[in-house]
Design a protein around this motif. Structure first.
Motif, PDB file in Angstrom:
ATOM      1  N   ARG A 877       0.832  -1.195   0.000  1.00 34.19           N
ATOM      2  CA  ARG A 877       0.000   0.000   0.000  1.00 34.19           C
ATOM      3  C   ARG A 877       0.863   1.240   0.000  1.00 34.19           C
ATOM      4  NH1 ARG A 877      -3.304  -0.221   5.038  1.00 34.19           N
ATOM      5  NH2 ARG A 877      -3.334   2.015   4.749  1.00 34.19           N
ATOM      6  N   CYS A 890      -3.944   4.091  -0.867  1.00 29.46           N
ATOM      7  CA  CYS A 890      -4.465   3.110  -1.803  1.00 29.46           C
ATOM      8  C   CYS A 890      -3.493   1.955  -1.965  1.00 29.46           C
ATOM      9  CB  CYS A 890      -4.725   3.767  -3.155  1.00 29.46           C
ATOM     10  SG  CYS A 890      -3.253   4.521  -3.898  1.00 29.46           S
ATOM     11  N   GLU A 893      -1.175  -1.261  -6.706  1.00 30.23           N
ATOM     12  CA  GLU A 893      -1.639  -1.312  -8.096  1.00 30.23           C
ATOM     13  C   GLU A 893      -2.400  -0.044  -8.475  1.00 30.23           C
ATOM     14  OE1 GLU A 893      -2.166  -3.556  -5.816  1.00 30.23           O
ATOM     15  OE2 GLU A 893      -0.894  -5.250  -6.428  1.00 30.23           O
ATOM     16  N   ASP A 894      -3.261   0.404  -7.576  1.00 26.29           N
ATOM     17  CA  ASP A 894      -4.017   1.629  -7.857  1.00 26.29           C
ATOM     18  C   ASP A 894      -3.086   2.838  -7.938  1.00 26.29           C
ATOM     19  OD1 ASP A 894      -6.320   0.126  -7.810  1.00 26.29           O
ATOM     20  OD2 ASP A 894      -6.715   0.523  -5.687  1.00 26.29           O
ATOM     21  N   TYR A 895      -2.079   2.855  -7.066  1.00 30.58           N
ATOM     22  CA  TYR A 895      -1.127   3.972  -7.072  1.00 30.58           C
ATOM     23  C   TYR A 895      -0.362   4.010  -8.395  1.00 30.58           C
ATOM     24  CZ  TYR A 895       3.071   6.647  -5.985  1.00 30.58           C
ATOM     25  OH  TYR A 895       4.099   7.546  -6.027  1.00 30.58           O
ATOM     26  N   GLN A 897      -1.337   2.780 -11.257  1.00 29.81           N
ATOM     27  CA  GLN A 897      -2.255   3.154 -12.318  1.00 29.81           C
ATOM     28  C   GLN A 897      -2.504   4.657 -12.338  1.00 29.81           C
ATOM     29  OE1 GLN A 897      -3.348   0.922 -14.588  1.00 29.81           O
ATOM     30  NE2 GLN A 897      -4.218   2.671 -15.699  1.00 29.81           N
ATOM     31  N   LYS A 898      -2.695   5.260 -11.150  1.00 26.88           N
ATOM     32  CA  LYS A 898      -2.943   6.702 -11.076  1.00 26.88           C
ATOM     33  C   LYS A 898      -1.707   7.485 -11.516  1.00 26.88           C
ATOM     34  CE  LYS A 898      -6.453   6.410  -7.469  1.00 26.88           C
ATOM     35  NZ  LYS A 898      -6.808   6.700  -6.076  1.00 26.88           N
TER      36      LYS A 898
END
Length: 904
Positions: A877, A890, A893-895, A897-898
């Motif tokens: 995270r 987050c 993976e989300d980080y 992607q962003k």
């Protein structure tokens, strides 16, 4: 703590005080009887009262007491003595009373001293105990020098006063009242004179001394400031040198010393004036006694014995009266000091004592998970560091905090480690407020590291295992002769409210050491994995290799190193680089050693101090002279000097060329330039001896492969080898104390481990010789676990110095990180621990540390405040902080992607 010192003393020492007060009361009996003896001696045997008739006698020591209902009871009929025998008997009785009073005084003072030391020990321990319970934020504005000065020096007078607090007024007051009573019994008006003068002294002197108390308070405060300023100078000495502010600091110290001087001068002036007045009043009363008492004696209203007894009794009065006044002054003084100290050791946010008490349950887990709920953090000035942050970290989770210096990431890491309490919101462990849990849980289940670790004075091992020392796990075994001493120490500790814990016990629990995988490794083997992870192993080995070992402390190291020496030589042969290190061989010449080293064929103990002693040794001088080496060295040195002067004389001192000259400085070359004209074209025997020494010394340190002047011929080498054999054939025993001869099967006690392993000189033509040697040793240590452990243990015994100052900054940081992860924990909070390292090294340490912690059976959570977002790839995270707020929290993976979306 109790604010009234007298009440504090009575609370903790009342039983001992009562014992001493009983002795004081009993001591008044012989004191009074001794006052009456001079009158009996003067009126009786000396003046003949009662011995008027020839052969008259008096009863000596007749003892009769009057009892109700029984009348007079004779306990001892007494002894009939004539006039001369009575004189001897009364004089002996006087001496006996002196001895009895002395014994009473000895015991009273001894008990007082023990009582005072016990109270001083109690006060000091309580102050340090309170320091340990202060919130960490307190020490950001407190000066260590001032606090330590208060604990060490400012409470010292309180211990001395504790024994006098009740005993002194009782003893001195009893003596004064006894003397006054005796004077009244002898003559009423003389007694009134003594009382009036005593009351006048007791009133006026304390009033005048109040000024001294105020001056003393000012002196104490200024001295405390001086201690704090000196402590600041020591802590900031590098900054002072870097910015040339030493004279500014001198001015500050000079100003404080001037203030102290003025205060102390005022104290001296007032103190001696008060003493003058007190002495005058003390001598005024004897004047009245001599004049008025003498008048009464002449007129028949007072006999000579009574006058002598009154004067003798009054001579006992000024001392106790003066000391009573001094006692009252000391009482007021120590009360002021006590209040000042107590004020400094009061804090609203101080931890309760039970928060740090040993609870006997070392394995109590931390409630899970660890989370912050709407947390707001502020610094000491009230500036907001973080606003309304909410984050939850499950056990086993790895979370990266990303943000700049003022983002709020570091303060939140401190708060989660219980180092910075929130001003609003809550830090929770499970459903429990983290700050309500005792440190026996939080201090063991949460490990914290930053990039500014503090290292304590001691060995590297003591600092690395510091986080494992929560309570004794094994009692320190002592011999039978020491058991009584230990029993006494424990008894004294209980009496003074000190802990009975023994610092010499084993405090490190093997169960607390972090172990990857199954955890079957020994403590040192498990720790070695941690050292490898933070890249500290090489430093520990270097500490060991550069250590001159005390063989008495490490008796097994001799054979270990001798075996390693053989293995190292075999490894050089196996790798085909035997010329990497030129070995010491008695029949051969070592081209990479200095000429003097080749001649002596031994390691010189403390070269700077012992080489002059070797040079002055008659055997050394004779061999040099008989073989002609002294002349050869002189001629060679003169040639070397001529070359050096020609090449370097006009270069500035900071020129890089001087870096290639070992043992020779720009000043040496300048001095040689002045001597050369005096010795040019002259034989050595024609030159003043003082002018030959610099050239002989220059040749002695010559190494042909380094200086490359082509001066060392094969003939010279053979000559030096021949002289060596002659030198060692009849070696002076005195020389053996100054040097270690080279022997292949012998350990050089004056050389460090690396020099003992190499047993030779490194070929300087190998540019990467140091790296190759390190690689070979690393391989050898990796193959032999016992050898590895022996070297590691020696390196771990390296003393890091005050605050770790004997280590480099990088080494201190690595020790701080290793100290955190070397122990088992539920959470590891790492607050930019390696922020200043090279990015590639940071990458390796972050990756390896997370991999290592993931192997733990404890499944710990990891919170790492990163110095750069490039390292987020290793975490599950990511929490983003900006300008005191938590912007985003987050999954990785989300980080990612962003981040990609933002870049596109």
């Amino acid at each position: 703590m109790e604010r009234n010192l007298i009440r504090y003393i009575w609370t903790h020492t009342k039983q001992e005080q009562l014992i001493v007060l009983t002795l004081v009361l009993l001591s008044m009996i012989p004191y009074y009887l001794a006052l009456d003896l001079p009158k009996q001696i003067v009126n009786g045997p000396i003046q003949g009262q009662g011995f008027e008739a020839e052969g008259a006698t008096q009863l000596f020591f007749q003892t009769i007491i009057d009892l109700p209902y029984f009348g007079s009871v004779e306990l001892f009929p007494g002894m009939e003595l004539d006039r001369l025998d009575s004189l001897w008997a009364l004089s002996a009785l006087f001496l006996a009373f002196v001895i009895i009073k002395g014994i009473f005084k000895l015991n009273i003072n001894t008990l007082k001293g023990r009582l005072g030391e016990r109270l001083l020990r109690r006060i000091r321990y309580q102050l340090v105990d309170r320091i340990l319970r202060f919130p960490p934020s307190y020490f950001k504005r407190a000066k260590a020098g001032e606090i330590s000065s208060m604990v060490k020096d400012e409470v010292e007078p309180m211990g001395g006063f504790a024994g006098d607090a009740f005993v002194q007024p009782a003893l001195l007051g009893g003596q004064a009242l006894t003397a006054l009573t005796f004077i009244f019994v002898q003559h009423f008006w003389l007694g009134m004179i003594a009382v009036c003068m005593a009351l006048f002294q007791a009133f006026i002197i304390p009033k005048m001394r109040m000024r001294l108390i105020e001056l003393g308070r000012q002196r104490q405060l200024t001295a405390r400031q001086l201690a704090g300023r000196v402590s600041e100078i020591i802590d900031g000495i590098q900054t002072i040198h870097a910015y040339d502010t030493s004279n500014y600091e001198r001015a500050g110290i000079g100003g404080l010393l001037a203030t102290i001087f003025k205060i102390r001068y005022d104290i001296y002036q007032w103190k001696f004036f008060v003493k003058f007045l007190n002495n005058f009043l003390a001598q005024l009363t004897p004047f009245l006694f001599y004049s008025i008492g003498g008048y009464l004696t002449i007129k028949g209203g007072l006999d000579v014995g009574q006058l002598v007894a009154v004067i003798n009794a009054y001579s006992e009065l000024p001392g106790p009266l003066k000391e009573l006044i001094d006692w009252d002054l000391a009482r007021q003084d120590v009360q002021v000091k006590y209040e000042q100290v107590i004020n400094q050791f009061e804090h609203d946010d101080m931890l309760a004592s039970d928060m740090q008490a040993i609870n006997g349950n070392a394995d109590q887990p931390l409630p899970l998970p660890l989370c912050a709920a709407n947390v707001t953090l502020e610094d000491e000035s009230g500036a907001v560091l973080l606003r309304n942050a909410t984050v939850r970290i499950e056990k086993g989770e790895t979370v990266a905090f990303v943000g700049g210096a003022s983002s709020g990431a570091s303060p939140l890491a401190q708060s989660l480690s219980r180092l910075l309490p929130p001003v609003s919101g809550r830090i929770q462990a499970g459903q429990v407020d983290l700050y309500s849990l005792p440190e026996t849980i939080t201090g063991r289940r949460i490990s914290y590291a930053s990039n500014d670790p503090y290292l304590f004075v001691g060995t590297l091992k003591e600092n690395l295992t510091y986080g494992l020392k929560h309570e004794p796990v094994a009692v320190h075994l002592v011999s039978e002769s020491e058991q009584a001493q230990k029993k006494w120490e424990y008894s004294e500790a209980r009496r003074t409210g000190n802990p009975t814990l023994d610092i010499h016990s084993d405090w490190v629990s093997e169960n607390s050491i972090f172990r990857p995988g199954s955890g079957a490794d020994t403590g040192l083997a498990a720790a070695r994995v941690v050292f490898d992870t933070v890249q500290l192993t090489g430093d520990i080995v270097d500490f060991a290799l550069n250590t001159i070992v005390d063989l008495e402390a490490y008796p097994d190291i001799r054979n270990t190193i001798l075996n390693l020496r053989k293995d190292f030589r075999q490894e050089l042969e196996a790798r085909g680089i035997t010329d990497l290190v030129a070995p010491f061989e008695f029949e051969g010449f070592n081209d990479h050693a200095m000429l003097i080293e080749n001649f002596l064929f031994g390691n010189v103990v403390d070269p700077e101090n012992t080489m002059p002693l070797i040079a002055e040794n008659s055997h050394f001088g004779k061999v040099m002279s008989d073989t002609g080496l002294d002349v050869d060295f002189f001629e060679m040195g003169r040639t070397i000097a001529a070359n050096l002067v020609e090449l370097f004389a006009d270069l500035p001192e900071d020129h890089p060329f001087f870096q290639n000259l070992d043992h020779i400085t720009a000043d040496d070359i300048a001095a040689l330039g002045k001597i050369l004209p005096k010795v040019e074209n002259r034989a050595m025997r024609q030159v003043n001896r003082d002018n030959t020494i610099p050239f002989i010394r220059l040749a002695a340190i010559y190494i042909e492969p380094r200086y490359r002047l082509g001066l060392l011929t094969d003939a010279m080498k053979k000559k030096i080898i021949a002289a060596r054999k002659r030198f060692h054939a009849a070696l002076d025993p005195k020389l053996l104390t100054l040097m270690d001869p080279y022997k292949a099967d012998s350990y050089l006690t004056s050389a460090n481990l690396l020099e003992n392993i190499l047993f030779g000189k490194v070929d300087i033509s190998y540019g990467d010789a140091s790296r190759q040697i390190r690689n070979i040793l690393s391989d050898l240590l990796g193959r032999h676990q016992e050898l590895n452990f022996a070297i590691m243990k020696l390196g771990l015994d390296f003393n890091v110095g005050a605050g770790g100052r004997l280590l480099t900054e990088a080494q201190r940081i690595k020790v701080g990180l290793a100290r955190a992860i070397i122990r088992r924990s539920d959470y590891y909070i790492l607050n930019r621990p390696i922020a200043g390292f090279d990015p590639d090294i940071q990458d390796e340490i972050v990756r390896d540390t997370l991999a290592l912690l993931s192997e733990s059976a404890d499944n710990p959570g990891v919170i790492w405040v990163l110095s750069h977002e490039r390292f987020t790839k290793f975490f599950q995270r990511v929490s983003i902080f900006e300008q005191g707020t938590l912007k985003e929290d987050c999954a990785l993976e989300d980080y990612i992607q962003k981040t990609k979306s933002n870049k596109s």
